[in-house]
Design a protein around this motif. Structure first.
Motif, PDB file in Angstrom:
ATOM      1  N   GLY A 269      55.996  -1.229  57.782  1.00 57.20           N
ATOM      2  CA  GLY A 269      56.010  -1.152  59.190  1.00 57.20           C
ATOM      3  C   GLY A 269      54.703  -1.109  59.858  1.00 57.20           C
ATOM      4  O   GLY A 269      53.539  -1.207  58.787  1.00 57.20           O
ATOM      5  N   PRO A 270      54.525  -0.883  61.022  1.00 53.12           N
ATOM      6  CA  PRO A 270      52.922  -0.696  61.692  1.00 53.12           C
ATOM      7  C   PRO A 270      52.196   0.647  61.177  1.00 53.12           C
ATOM      8  O   PRO A 270      52.959   1.592  60.642  1.00 53.12           O
ATOM      9  CB  PRO A 270      53.459  -0.656  63.204  1.00 53.12           C
ATOM     10  CG  PRO A 270      54.850  -0.078  63.292  1.00 53.12           C
ATOM     11  CD  PRO A 270      55.544  -0.550  62.032  1.00 53.12           C
ATOM     12  N   GLU A 272      50.620   2.540  62.899  1.00 51.67           N
ATOM     13  CA  GLU A 272      51.030   3.912  63.581  1.00 51.67           C
ATOM     14  C   GLU A 272      52.162   3.720  64.131  1.00 51.67           C
ATOM     15  O   GLU A 272      52.595   3.046  64.897  1.00 51.67           O
ATOM     16  CB  GLU A 272      49.482   4.013  64.378  1.00 51.67           C
ATOM     17  CG  GLU A 272      49.579   5.397  65.312  1.00 51.67           C
ATOM     18  CD  GLU A 272      49.463   6.617  64.577  1.00 51.67           C
ATOM     19  OE1 GLU A 272      49.989   7.621  64.849  1.00 51.67           O
ATOM     20  OE2 GLU A 272      48.898   6.561  63.655  1.00 51.67           O
ATOM     21  N   SER A 273      53.495   4.414  63.848  1.00 52.36           N
ATOM     22  CA  SER A 273      54.632   4.354  64.574  1.00 52.36           C
ATOM     23  C   SER A 273      54.446   5.207  65.725  1.00 52.36           C
ATOM     24  O   SER A 273      53.884   5.800  66.141  1.00 52.36           O
ATOM     25  CB  SER A 273      55.713   4.929  63.646  1.00 52.36           C
ATOM     26  OG  SER A 273      55.449   6.426  63.483  1.00 52.36           O
ATOM     27  N   LYS A 274      55.577   4.567  66.428  1.00 49.33           N
ATOM     28  CA  LYS A 274      55.680   4.973  67.738  1.00 49.33           C
ATOM     29  C   LYS A 274      56.500   6.341  67.887  1.00 49.33           C
ATOM     30  O   LYS A 274      57.203   6.411  67.110  1.00 49.33           O
ATOM     31  CB  LYS A 274      56.276   3.984  69.136  1.00 49.33           C
ATOM     32  CG  LYS A 274      55.366   2.726  68.954  1.00 49.33           C
ATOM     33  CD  LYS A 274      56.046   1.727  70.105  1.00 49.33           C
ATOM     34  CE  LYS A 274      57.266   1.334  69.403  1.00 49.33           C
ATOM     35  NZ  LYS A 274      57.702   0.174  70.267  1.00 49.33           N
ATOM     36  N   ASP A 277      60.296   5.375  67.432  1.00 50.05           N
ATOM     37  CA  ASP A 277      60.837   4.771  66.183  1.00 50.05           C
ATOM     38  C   ASP A 277      61.740   5.555  65.317  1.00 50.05           C
ATOM     39  O   ASP A 277      61.494   6.765  65.395  1.00 50.05           O
ATOM     40  CB  ASP A 277      59.571   4.284  65.362  1.00 50.05           C
ATOM     41  CG  ASP A 277      58.786   3.109  65.961  1.00 50.05           C
ATOM     42  OD1 ASP A 277      59.527   2.414  66.630  1.00 50.05           O
ATOM     43  OD2 ASP A 277      57.716   2.799  65.643  1.00 50.05           O
ATOM     44  N   GLN A 279      62.777   7.573  62.167  1.00 49.95           N
ATOM     45  CA  GLN A 279      62.318   8.203  61.035  1.00 49.95           C
ATOM     46  C   GLN A 279      63.202   8.448  59.906  1.00 49.95           C
ATOM     47  O   GLN A 279      64.116   9.467  60.256  1.00 49.95           O
ATOM     48  CB  GLN A 279      61.639   9.493  61.849  1.00 49.95           C
ATOM     49  CG  GLN A 279      60.639   9.473  62.732  1.00 49.95           C
ATOM     50  CD  GLN A 279      59.872  10.829  63.196  1.00 49.95           C
ATOM     51  OE1 GLN A 279      59.848  11.544  62.307  1.00 49.95           O
ATOM     52  NE2 GLN A 279      59.276  10.828  64.414  1.00 49.95           N
ATOM     53  N   ALA A 289      64.629   0.663  58.556  1.00 52.63           N
ATOM     54  CA  ALA A 289      63.974   1.185  59.934  1.00 52.63           C
ATOM     55  C   ALA A 289      63.950   0.017  60.921  1.00 52.63           C
ATOM     56  O   ALA A 289      64.133   0.303  62.130  1.00 52.63           O
ATOM     57  CB  ALA A 289      62.654   1.538  59.442  1.00 52.63           C
ATOM     58  N   ARG A 290      63.548  -1.254  60.642  1.00 54.17           N
ATOM     59  CA  ARG A 290      63.535  -2.043  61.584  1.00 54.17           C
ATOM     60  C   ARG A 290      64.864  -2.419  62.326  1.00 54.17           C
ATOM     61  O   ARG A 290      64.917  -2.790  63.523  1.00 54.17           O
ATOM     62  CB  ARG A 290      62.769  -3.576  61.158  1.00 54.17           C
ATOM     63  CG  ARG A 290      62.669  -4.561  62.045  1.00 54.17           C
ATOM     64  CD  ARG A 290      61.980  -5.957  61.574  1.00 54.17           C
ATOM     65  NE  ARG A 290      60.742  -5.457  61.080  1.00 54.17           N
ATOM     66  CZ  ARG A 290      59.879  -6.467  60.534  1.00 54.17           C
ATOM     67  NH1 ARG A 290      60.307  -7.369  60.316  1.00 54.17           N
ATOM     68  NH2 ARG A 290      58.426  -5.693  60.084  1.00 54.17           N
ATOM     69  N   ASN A 293      65.562   0.385  64.447  1.00 55.42           N
ATOM     70  CA  ASN A 293      64.895   0.467  65.798  1.00 55.42           C
ATOM     71  C   ASN A 293      65.172  -0.540  66.857  1.00 55.42           C
ATOM     72  O   ASN A 293      65.328  -0.393  67.899  1.00 55.42           O
ATOM     73  CB  ASN A 293      63.532  -0.062  65.450  1.00 55.42           C
ATOM     74  CG  ASN A 293      62.548   1.245  64.803  1.00 55.42           C
ATOM     75  OD1 ASN A 293      63.113   2.365  65.069  1.00 55.42           O
ATOM     76  ND2 ASN A 293      61.781   1.079  63.935  1.00 55.42           N
ATOM     77  N   ARG A 306      54.728  15.385  63.241  1.00 55.06           N
ATOM     78  CA  ARG A 306      54.357  14.850  61.839  1.00 55.06           C
ATOM     79  C   ARG A 306      54.053  15.864  60.851  1.00 55.06           C
ATOM     80  O   ARG A 306      52.838  16.563  60.897  1.00 55.06           O
ATOM     81  CB  ARG A 306      53.247  13.805  62.160  1.00 55.06           C
ATOM     82  CG  ARG A 306      52.596  12.986  61.043  1.00 55.06           C
ATOM     83  CD  ARG A 306      51.566  12.278  61.268  1.00 55.06           C
ATOM     84  NE  ARG A 306      51.826  11.076  62.163  1.00 55.06           N
ATOM     85  CZ  ARG A 306      52.414  10.039  61.846  1.00 55.06           C
ATOM     86  NH1 ARG A 306      52.689   9.665  60.473  1.00 55.06           N
ATOM     87  NH2 ARG A 306      52.712   8.997  62.769  1.00 55.06           N
TER      88      ARG A 306
END
Length: 609
Positions: A269-270, A272-274, A277, A279, A289-290, A293, A306
């Motif tokens: 994934g990226p 830094e998640s938004k 997104d 979890q 996850a993708r 999302n 977090r």
């Protein structure tokens, strides 16, 4: 009031209850009656009123409509619940309560109901777990704005399963890797969206729909906020491995295992998640996850902080929740403790006070929906398909009997009407069934011997019937559960065809001897100028002693089937392309194991009536 009564009747001796020599006088009797009336009035005036119940402004409702969801959840349930939600909105309801007592059902229907609840024109929605909401029932309950529970309520275990039929056994099983990739993302997206909308813990709702999620409960010092955390998060905030005493939710030794993601499947994934997104509650869900999302349509931020080293010292451990051996099931007490339940409601009066309502109306499934549900059961549809085909065969074999045709029409109507009512039959299914029947009739009566029309008719009829098992979203099954419904439809239809085929063979062999059908058909003597039924003309060896090119005479009208005489033999024959009158000369053009096809000779034109 009590002091006043004392002064009037005791100190001032209003009653004068002395026993006179001549008996009771009128005055003390009147005084006694006055005393009793005054005491009753005083009791009524001093009876304390029931204290008013404080109701939050967002919850308060004058008119509450209770929609029941009872038993297995199907496409019919989805249709019925959505209809009742619309009716409640049209009636001016201020709140809608989903009275749930269900162990789940079809995934597609469950997701449709959940979406209808979230998009309800009446935003004040409450799920009443009364007393159980398992599987799909739990997913629907989470979609409501609030959850209330009966005293012995239970909710959870929404783990998706599929049916299996093979040579070894028939039953249910866990998901395969492909099914996991297809079915879990929409399910996880649904419950996570519900959690974010309604303030539930995201990890706990994931643990409802999938096993393999191990969780601990922590509470933030000062604020009292509680969250479920996994093992990695626990280590990050406490700097040690978590303890594993007996979990809050029951451990299930030997429970069914979830299908885990394989190594190498996880997609990076990226960095830094938004906040919006997904979890995942367990590392094994990261590969989904993708896909999750892509289905988180609400765009709502997660309330979870977090959990890393920066959170150290801010949280305290409240205990071990689940070891992940199975999806969790919460009791009434656990739902209250973990923030899922707002109140305990035992009956409609308590529910009415919960809203501060003046009116409460129940909206149950209608009788037509109940009837449609019964007729939509696979076993009932299996019987209807067999009856429809068998009755149609009898009517076409002996035209004019009327009763078999009526039975076929009724069975066909009962087969098609319920799917149309509940939205599982679209225009193409009805058209395919109609075209299939038309082509089959053309094969029998108009163009006998070609075969292609019969094949097309059977294929169209089969496809149309299978289509009625699938919601009318399109030609190709693509929603969760659509493929399973299509396979169920194939099994039911093939079973009906096989049963009808056996019935057709039996009827054709014993038509005249059947108690009812034998009375409906006249017993004609062979050789008379009368039309004969197809079943009467069926024989064990129709082509015996006849070959292509043989000539004979039709001894009955061939419309298109009948009898012809070849020498000293009378043979069952079928006219090719046209009808042939009694007495015309005919020539054999083809012979197979089932029929002898003839054509007129000597320039005869045949019948065109």
């Amino acid at each position: 009031m009590t002091r006043l009564i004392y002064n009037l009747f005791v100190q001032r001796n209003v009653l004068n209850l002395r026993w006179p020599a001549g008996g009771w006088s009128a005055r003390p009797l009147r005084s006694l009656c006055l005393l009793l009336a005054t005491l009753v009035l005083a009791g009524w005036q001093e009876a304390p009123d029931e204290p008013p119940v404080a109701v939050a402004g967002s919850r308060q409702a004058d008119l509450v409509v209770v929609i029941t969801i009872e038993g297995p959840i199907s496409s019919l349930t989805s249709y019925s619940v959505q209809r009742r939600i619309r009716r409640a909105a049209e009636a001016g309801a201020d709140a809608i309560v989903l009275d749930i007592n269900s162990e789940g059902g079809e995934l597609g229907a469950v997701l449709d109901i959940s979406q209808a609840v979230k998009n309800s024109p009446v935003p004040n929605t409450v799920a009443w777990v009364h007393p159980k909401a398992y599987s799909g029932g739990a997913i629907i309950a989470l979609a409501a704005k609030e959850i209330v529970i009966s005293p012995a309520a239970q909710m959870g275990d929404a783990f998706p399963i599929t049916g299996v039929i093979d040579r070894q056994h028939m039953g249910i099983r866990a998901l395969t890797a492909d099914e996991r990739t297809k079915l879990l993302p929409p399910l996880l997206a649904e419950v996570v969206d519900s959690a974010r909308r309604n303030g539930y813990d995201e990890y706990l709702v994931q643990a409802i729909v999938i096993d393999g999620i191990e969780l601990w409960l922590v509470e933030e010092e000062g604020t009292g906020r509680r969250f479920a955390v996994n093992e990695d998060e626990y280590r990050a905030i406490f700097g040690r491995d978590p303890d594993r005493p007996k979990p809050e939710f029951a451990s299930v030794p030997g429970a069914r295992g979830g299908v885990k993601g394989e190594a190498g499947e996880e997609q990076a994934g990226p960095a830094e998640s938004k906040a919006t997104d997904f979890q995942p509650a367990a590392p094994e869900l990261a590969d989904l996850a993708r896909a999750v999302n892509d289905r988180l349509y609400g765009g709502i931020d997660s309330a979870r902080p977090r959990f890393d080293a920066s959170q150290a010292g801010r949280w305290k451990d409240l205990g071990y929740l689940t070891d992940g051996s199975a999806p969790i099931v919460m009791s009434a007490e656990q739902m209250q403790e973990l923030g899922f339940a707002s109140a305990v409601i035992s009956n409609d009066e308590e529910l009415k006070r919960f809203f501060g309502a003046t009116r409460l109306v129940r909206s149950d499934q209608s009788w037509s929906e109940t009837a449609s549900g019964f007729l939509s059961q696979n076993m009932v549809r299996f019987v209807l398909i067999a009856v429809f085909l068998l009755a149609l065969f009898i009517e076409m074999s002996s035209p004019g009997l009327i009763l078999p045709g009526t039975v076929a029409l009724c069975a066909g109507f009962l087969l098609i009407a319920p799917p149309m009512i509940i939205g599982m039959a679209n225009w193409w299914e009805i058209g395919a069934i109609g075209v299939g029947l038309l082509f089959i009739l053309m094969e029998i009566f108009v163009l006998p011997g070609f075969g292609i029309f019969g094949v097309i008719g059977l294929i169209a009829l089969f496809a149309g019937l299978v289509g009625t098992f699938i919601p009318n979203d399109g030609l190709i099954p693509d929603q969760p559960g659509d493929t399973a419904r299509a396979l169920q439809g194939v099994v039911v239809i093939l079973g009906g065809l096989l049963t009808a085929g056996i019935g057709m063979y039996f009827v054709s062999r014993h038509f005249q001897s059947l108690p009812l059908l034998g009375r409906l058909v006249l017993q004609d003597r062979p050789g008379e100028d009368e039309e004969l039924s197809l079943t009467e003309m069926l024989g064990s060896d129709p082509a015996a002693g006849v070959s292509v090119g043989d000539e004979g005479v039709a001894i009955t009208k061939l419309k298109p089937v009948g009898k012809a005489e070849f020498g000293d033999r009378i043979v069952d024959v079928m006219a090719d392309l046209r009808f042939i009158d009694n007495g015309q000369r005919v020539r054999v053009v083809s012979v197979d194991a089932n029929r002898v096809v003839v054509e007129p000779i000597d320039g005869a034109e045949g019948l065109h009536e």
